[in-house]
Structures are given as C-alpha cells and as structure tokens.
Motif scaffolding. Structure first.
Motif, PDB file in Angstrom:
ATOM      1  N   VAL A 224       6.422   5.233  -3.505  1.00 25.95           N
ATOM      2  CA  VAL A 224       5.283   4.465  -4.031  1.00 25.95           C
ATOM      3  C   VAL A 224       3.967   5.162  -3.683  1.00 25.95           C
TER       4      VAL A 224
ATOM      5  N   CYS B  79       7.410  -1.837  -7.138  1.00 30.78           N
ATOM      6  CA  CYS B  79       8.238  -2.906  -6.558  1.00 30.78           C
ATOM      7  C   CYS B  79       8.847  -2.511  -5.220  1.00 30.78           C
ATOM      8  N   GLY B  80       8.964  -1.214  -4.976  1.00 29.64           N
ATOM      9  CA  GLY B  80       9.462  -0.751  -3.677  1.00 29.64           C
ATOM     10  C   GLY B  80      10.973  -0.740  -3.531  1.00 29.64           C
TER      11      GLY B  80
END
Ligand code: SF4
Ligand code: SF4
Length: 732
Positions: free
Chosen positions: A409, A395-396
């Motif tokens: 990520v 999702c970051g």
C-alpha cells in the motif's frame, strides 16, 4: 584416500568454488541495487523489538500458519533447510572419506535423531508443497490461480532441488549403513537403516552420493546466483532482513497497515511549507526514488501469490495484482540498475545526471529500461499501467497476507503522490472530490453550515464543544455522517445511544472538516496536510489542558477513526480515538445499554477494511450485534482478516469502476448467499457500496444494509430508532 575420493573431492571443490564466487558476486550486486534506494533511517530504530518480531514471525511462521497445511509444510521445509545445511557440510567430509562425518557433533545419537526426523518431515513437507503448486498451476482447467504470473519453472526447480538433496541425504546414510560405517542406532535413524538394507556394500557409493548431493546444492546456488530476481529462492535469506526492517515492528500483524507513511524526501518527512519540487522528492516517479526498504521488498517477493488471491481488484477482473505489481517493479529495478550504478539517473528537474562517457559502454537494454516511464500504458512502454495504479482500494488484504511483510500500500500511494502532485494525472472524476475538499472541506461539496442538520428532530440536545466543558467524548461526526442521508441515520443512532447511556459527549459542529483520508489515499498529500493541520488545531484547542488519555474521540467512520488515531500524530495531534462499535460494546458490557428486543431475520457482518484489517477491530462490532440479536451472527466465508473490500477505499468511492465486475456486487452476492436479511456494517462508505449492490440486484426488499449502531438501537429502543426502522426486521 582412494581414486574415487580423489575425483569426488576435486570435483566438489571445483563446483563449490564456482558457486561461492558467483553467489558472492550476486549478493554484492543485490546489495548495490538495494542501496540505490532512498534513505530510511527510521528502519534502524528499536532493534530489540525488531529482532523479537523477526524471530517470532520466522520461527512461528505466524502468517503462513494461517494457511493451514501449506504453512505447516513450509515450516518443515524451512527448518529442514536450516538444519540440513549441516548435512551438506557433512557431505564435504564424506567425499573425502566414506567414513567421514562432522567433527564434534557427528556420531552423537541425538544429532542422528534430529537430522533424521527433520529430513523425514522436510521430505513430506516438500512433497505437499509440490502437490499444492501442481494443483494450483495457472494452466489447470478452470479457476484463477494464485500462481498466475509467477515464474513457475523457478518454483519447480527450487522444490526439486530440496527434494533431491533430502533424498541424497538418506542415500549417503544408506551406503554408510550398508558398509557398516554408520554410527547411529536404528531407533534414532530408522529410515536410513531401511534404505541401507536396500543398498550394496560399496564404500565408494558414500563419496559418490555425497558428491551428487554437493553438486545438486551448488547447482542450485549457481542458478540463483545467475538469477538475482529469483525471489522464490532468495527469500530464504532476504525474508529475515525484510521482516526485521518492517515499518512498525511492534504491530503483531499487518505492519504495513493502519497509518500511511508521511511523504518522504531524502529520508525525512516533507514539510509542505518549505518543500520545493525542484529540490525535494514528491512521491515516486523513478524506481530508485523508493526507499532502500522498498527495493528490498521487491527483491524478497517469493511469488507465492497469497496477496493476489485476496486482492479485490484482481478477483473482480481488474488489471491490478499486488504480486505482479511488485514483480514489475523488481524486474524494472534490476534491469535499470546497470544504468543507475554507472552514475545515470534523472535529477528532480528531469536532467540526466551522468556524462556521456559514463554511459558510453552501457548495455542498450539497461538504457532502454531507464527510458521507461514508471507509470504509463503499454503503448508508452510504462512499467505500471495507470489502470493498475488506480484500481487499488488500499484495502490492505495484500499486506495482511504477505508472509515476508512487503508493504504494497505504501508503494502504491507513493506512486500516486507523484502522479497527483506533479503530473496532475488521476481519474478525472476524482477531481470534483478534490476541489470540494479544498473549497468546502468535504468531498460532497455540501455547505459547511449544514453540518449539524442531522441533529434536527432529535428529542435531546446535542451539545457542542465550547458550550460544555465536561464532555468525556468528542463525537467526530465525519463528512458522510453529517451530509450523506444513510450515514446521518447512523449518526443519529449513535447520538441517541450515547444519550441513553448517559455518556457526556459533544460535537464540533461547523468546526469540523474532512479528516483528509480520501485526499491522502488518492495521493494528494498537500490537501491532506491542509485539512489535517486545521483539524489538529481545532482538536488541540477543544482538548486544551487535557492529557492524551483524556482526549477521547469517538468516530463512526473507520477512515476518520484511522486518520485521527493513527495519522494525526504525524502532525502533532495525539488523541485516544475509538470507533463507535467499540464504545457501544463497552456500554452494553457495563450495563449502560440494555438490548431488550432481539433483532431477527439473520444478521451477517461485513468488516470494513479500515476498522478490521487496518486497525484489528474485529470483536467489538460482533459483540454488539451478538447482544442485539441475542444469538449467533451468520459469518460470510471471507470475514475478519480475510474480509473482502466493499470497493470504496483508497478514494475509489469517488472514481468510476469501469473494468471487470463491480467489487460491491461481488461482496453483496457473498452476503446474500448467507441467507441473512440484515447485512450489518460499521462504515458509511461500506453502507453506500453495499446498499448500491443490493439495490442493483433488485433485492432491496429482502435484504437491508444497516450500521451496527442502528441494529443495536432497534434492540435497545425498539419504539424510537429515529428514521431507521422503516424496513427493520424486528422480532415481535
Ligand atoms: S490494497 Fe487491496 S486492492 Fe490494493 S493491491 Fe492490496 S489487496 Fe489489492
Ligand atoms: S508480495 Fe508477498 S504475498 Fe505477494 S507474492 Fe510476493 S511474497 Fe507472496
């Protein structure tokens, strides 16, 4: 020089010599460890932008200031650390002579004023940070702390040193005031004069206080030199480099978001047509297979826990915390380093590179560390548990929040790549999705000849590329948009709105195949490249003869939007890709679509991670919804940059969620708490996850989850809205 000064001078020189020697040794060790990583030549491009971004991010504290008081307090402490280093330097003159001061600038009123001001603000700042750390300590009763898992003594130690050094600065100046050796006026240094009024007329006090200040500073240096993994202290030096070398320096925020990095081997993108797993690196299986920037990332982590506090996995009871993942990799890298620096390591066939003689005198702990699998359960002695690796939704949120630009990520996907491509080790339920992608070109395994079924029943023709040449937008439908029932409604709504607005568009129909996003996020770069190359060829053919600015694509799925727009360039596909909410906002803004009937009942909006955080599209969907409801959106507490994932990204859509609370349920509870009857989304996966969440709570009658396009269609054409208005709360 009196006897006191002789003693303070000798002691200051001795402790400084030890501290500097240890610090130089520590820096050399750290550089040697970071250099163990793989090459990353792309980090040295565009030095002008890198320098600018580094200066803006550090001087402007762009990430930290989002955290309000903490950010402001940290800014003063950072500036205090830099400027007040001059006062530590000045203390060396003061141990020698109570009247000593810095040459050239010492004695200038402006210097006195600036250092006094920064010392006062720095003291307030560090007291605030100490209070925040105490208030958020992991041991406090109730609640989860962002500091859970951080090495708390290190944080307290660093903060205590900063406070003590600041206080000693005022004491030194106070003794100078009391002995009448202080050259700055009261208006420039009021606090120092106030402290001086309390101290005796004792000139040796200046040198003794100066020595204490030096001793505290050098003790700090000695402690951090002996603890090279003490990121809470070392980030003061490393953060500048980590930000400078971030992967996309031109991106204003979240530089590690958007496109994934290609799979790299020896600093070059891997070409699967020629790649050989015995010669080329496939993902990351050993800590030294991260790039040197990865190892710099691990060294720079301040253990602040901002990433952890935002992580959907951590917040729903999964074992993944982005902070703890980075700390595990850091500790492992530094513990394994002696073995690697002695020549140890496994080649790509798994053979030991070092001779027995090279490893003969090695510490047993380093040898034991070298034996640990990078991915493995606690019983296997693994560094990262598989449940940690597979809990990530990409999702970051961690990357977005990290004040020192760590690229979590990329590291997670690099480890997944090895697990999937070489070990074939991944959650078994995702295997069906991968097989479907390889054999059918979509994750559901639906027949390719049903890709255009969504067009049936529309009261206008949907043109195909090849049938028309003068289309402005290629409408990228996506697999969900073509095969998944709810998403098909969105596809129909978008097509209806484009037709209504007179936009010339065309679809690829059966020529389209999955963008490859789920394959890439799970780590199967091979399948991603296979699908992506096929699509790039198809799209290049569709746009043949057009310049990039006229190769326009509109996509309803943020994962396709991100992959086509940000990642296909890595394979020779350059397109102008917009999300449908951006195009719809433009069409409403230019009067080509006119909302006529306000949608009521209250609307809240859930930001899809790959539209919002990864691509910074926050305004367009809100504009469309604002026009459709002709009023204000009801925002959820976690929105925009801090939006909370639905749980489907990172190919999690095709994995079971067996640990902790379901992420979609957590998000749905937040959405329902707003009281809105409509939860608008801009992504087919968010739609599925949130619909499941709402239905799971038995609230399907009260709350509807629906795409932004469908909400707009109800307002523009309340009498049409094909298949979408069964449960629509429409004003009337
Ligand atoms: S990308 Fe999202 S889920 Fe993955 S570690 Fe970061 S915050 Fe957690
Ligand atoms: S990774 Fe970044 S946000 Fe997370 S603890 Fe480390 S410095 Fe803080």
């Amino acid at each position: 020089m009196g006897s006191v000064q002789i003693v303070t001078t000798i002691l200051a020189a001795a402790i400084t010599a030890v501290a500097v020697w240890l610090a130089v040794r520590a820096v050399m060790k750290m550089v040697a460890v970071i250099r163990l990583g793989q090459p990353a030549p792309e980090r040295f491009t565009d030095k002008g932008t890198r320098t600018r971004t580094m200066l803006v991010e550090t001087a402007g504290h762009t990430r930290m200031l989002r955290w309000g008081v903490v950010g402001a307090a940290h800014w003063f402490v950072m500036v205090g650390f830099i400027v007040l280093s001059l006062l530590v330097l000045e203390a060396y003159f003061e141990v020698v002579s109570p009247t000593g001061g810095l040459p050239l600038i010492g004695g200038l009123a402006v210097y006195g004023l600036v250092t006094e001001l920064i010392a006062v603000l720095g003291t307030v700042g560090i007291l605030v940070l100490i209070a925040i750390r105490l208030r958020n300590r992991p041991t406090r009763p109730g609640g989860r702390s962002r500091f859970t898992g951080s090495t708390m003594w290190q944080g307290y130690f660093v903060e205590a040193v900063v406070l003590a050094v600041l206080i000693m600065g005022f004491v030194i100046r106070g003794f100078k005031v009391a002995t009448d050796h202080f050259e700055y006026p009261v208006w420039a240094t009021p606090v120092s004069h106030a402290v001086g009024a309390l101290l005796p007329d004792w000139s040796a006090g200046v040198s003794i206080a100066a020595f204490i200040k030096i001793a505290i500073s050098m003790t700090w240096l000695i402690v951090i030199a002996l603890n090279v993994t003490m990121g809470v202290a070392w980030h003061r030096f490393l953060a500048f480099f980590n930000i400078f070398f971030k992967r996309e320096p031109a991106r204003p925020a979240g530089s590690g978001l958007g496109p994934l990095r290609p799979m790299m081997s020896d600093g070059k993108p891997l070409d699967f047509e020629e790649a050989d797993p015995e010669k080329d690196q496939f993902g990351v299986a050993q800590v030294e297979q991260f790039s040197w920037k990865g190892l710099l990332d691990f060294s720079t982590c301040t253990e602040c826990g901002r990433c952890q506090s935002q992580c959907p996995a951590w917040n729903t009871g999964k074992p993944l915390s982005p902070k703890l993942l980075i700390l595990s990799l850091r500790d492992h890298a530094y513990a394994k380093a002696p073995y690697l620096l002695a020549g140890g390591g496994k080649d790509l066939t798994g053979e030991e590179k070092a001779t027995q003689a090279q490893l003969a005198h090695l510490d047993v702990l380093a040898l034991a560390e070298a034996d640990k699998p990078l991915i493995g359960t606690a019983e296997e002695g693994g560094v990262i548990d598989p449940d940690v690796l597979w809990s990530c939704t990409t999702c970051g949120a961690c990357v977005e929040q990290c004040p020192v630009d760590i690229e979590h990520v990329d590291h997670i996907v690099d480890m997944r790549r090895y697990q999937v491509l070489i070990e074939s080790s991944f959650p078994s339920e995702a295997g069906v999705m991968l097989r479907n992608l390889e054999n059918k070109g979509n994750p559901w395994g639906a027949p390719q000849n049903t890709r255009e079924d969504w067009t049936k029943g529309l009261d206008f023709e949907v043109p195909r590329v090849g049938e028309v040449d003068d289309f402005e937008y290629l409408f990228w439908v996506g697999c969900a948009g073509a095969f998944e029932d709810r998403a098909k409604k969105t596809t129909r709504a978008v097509a209806t709105l484009l037709n209504e607005a007179g936009v010339k568009f065309a679809i690829l129909g059966e020529g389209e195949t999955c963008s490859g996003d789920p394959a890439r996020r799970i780590g199967n770069e091979f399948v991603f490249q296979m699908l992506a190359q096929q699509n790039v060829e198809t799209l290049n053919e569709a746009f043949e003869g057009r310049e990039k600015r006229n190769r326009k694509i509109v996509a309803t799925c943020p994962h396709c939007f991100n992959t086509l727009g940000n990642e296909y360039g890595q394979l020779g596909g350059e397109f102008e890709v917009v999300h449908h909410t951006q195009l719809l906002a433009h069409l409403v803004g230019t009067g080509k679509l006119t909302p006529v009937q306000p949608v009521d009942g209250g609307v809240t909006y859930h930001d899809p991670c790959y539209l919002g955080r990864h691509n910074r599209v926050f305004a367009a969907p809100r504009e469309v919804l604002g026009d459709a409801i002709q009023g204000e959106l009801t925002e959820m507490p976690r929105n925009s940059e801090r939006s909370f994932c639905c749980g489907a990204g990172g190919a999690r859509m095709w994995m079971e969620e067996k640990i902790g609370k379901r992420i979609n349920v957590d998000r749905v509870e937040e959405a329902m708490a707003t009281g809105a009857r409509t939860v608008a989304v801009g992504c087919p996966f968010c739609s599925t996850m949130l619909n499941d969440g709402v239905n799971g709570k038995g609230a399907g009658e009260q709350v509807e989850v629906v795409d932004v396009a469908s909400v707009l269609l109800r307002s523009v054409k309340p009498d049409v809205a094909p298949g979408d208005k069964e449960t629509a709360p429409v004003a009337g």
